[in-house]
Design a protein around this motif. Structure first.
Motif, PDB file in Angstrom:
ATOM      1  N   HIS A 176      68.372 100.849  82.482  1.00  0.00           N
ATOM      2  CA  HIS A 176      67.794  99.903  80.830  1.00  0.00           C
ATOM      3  C   HIS A 176      66.092  99.044  81.493  1.00  0.00           C
ATOM      4  CE1 HIS A 176      66.719  97.486  77.412  1.00  0.00           C
ATOM      5  NE2 HIS A 176      66.599  96.220  77.889  1.00  0.00           N
ATOM      6  N   HIS A 206      64.735 103.176  76.960  1.00  0.00           N
ATOM      7  CA  HIS A 206      64.809 102.208  77.527  1.00  0.00           C
ATOM      8  C   HIS A 206      66.055 100.802  76.545  1.00  0.00           C
ATOM      9  CE1 HIS A 206      63.305  97.785  78.168  1.00  0.00           C
ATOM     10  NE2 HIS A 206      63.064  97.823  77.176  1.00  0.00           N
ATOM     11  N   TYR A 231      58.632 102.558  80.802  1.00  0.00           N
ATOM     12  CA  TYR A 231      57.235 102.727  79.319  1.00  0.00           C
ATOM     13  C   TYR A 231      57.083 102.006  79.279  1.00  0.00           C
ATOM     14  CZ  TYR A 231      58.846  98.803  76.542  1.00  0.00           C
ATOM     15  OH  TYR A 231      58.719  97.597  76.291  1.00  0.00           O
TER      16      TYR A 231
END
Ligand code: FE2
Length: 144
Positions: free
Chosen positions: A38, A26, A45
């Motif tokens: 991204h 990321h 995440y």
């Protein structure tokens, strides 16, 4: 119960590595579709980070010790480190393969938890399987 605790510890370690890699991707992603990658890695995440505590507490609930030493996590987990930040599509391919590894752990834990009739844990595992199946779809679709 020891087999379930050991399987959950291995899953936890792999999940921790998965979180670390997704967060690293990321932050470090580059490429023409930067914003989309991204965001996708960010979604993965953030969810994985949130699940760390839940998985650890499930290990405690079955009277295991949740791994917390980084060396232990590296020894138990199955996800390989990236030696450098790969390009965006390579990141997608790598995270797709790693998501499958997480799913393999979850399926193993599900089978063992079923033997022990740990229904609350089974429910949690099924929830995680659903989430990772969605990431498989998103990552796979990104590659097509
Ligand atoms: Fe961020």
């Amino acid at each position: 119960m020891e087999t379930l605790i050991e399987a959950m510890k291995r899953y936890f370690a792999t999940h921790f590595q998965y979180y670390t890699k997704a967060h690293g991707f990321h932050v470090n992603v580059v490429g023409s579709d930067f914003t989309q990658r991204h965001k996708l890695f960010g979604k993965i995440y953030e969810d994985a980070q949130g699940a760390i505590d839940d998985i650890a507490e499930h290990i405690r609930a079955i009277e295991g010790i949740a791994p917390f030493a980084l060396k232990r996590i590296q020894d138990l987990g199955r996800i390989k480190d990236s030696s450098e930040a790969p390009n965006d599509m390579k990141m997608v391919r790598e995270l797709l393969a790693d998501t499958q590894i997480v799913i393999d752990h979850l399926e193993e834990c599900h089978d063992i938890a079923t033997e022990f009739r740990k229904f609350g844990l089974i429910n949690f595992i099924e929830g995680r399987l659903d989430i990772h199946a969605k990431y498989m779809w998103m990552l796979r679709s990104t590659l097509e």
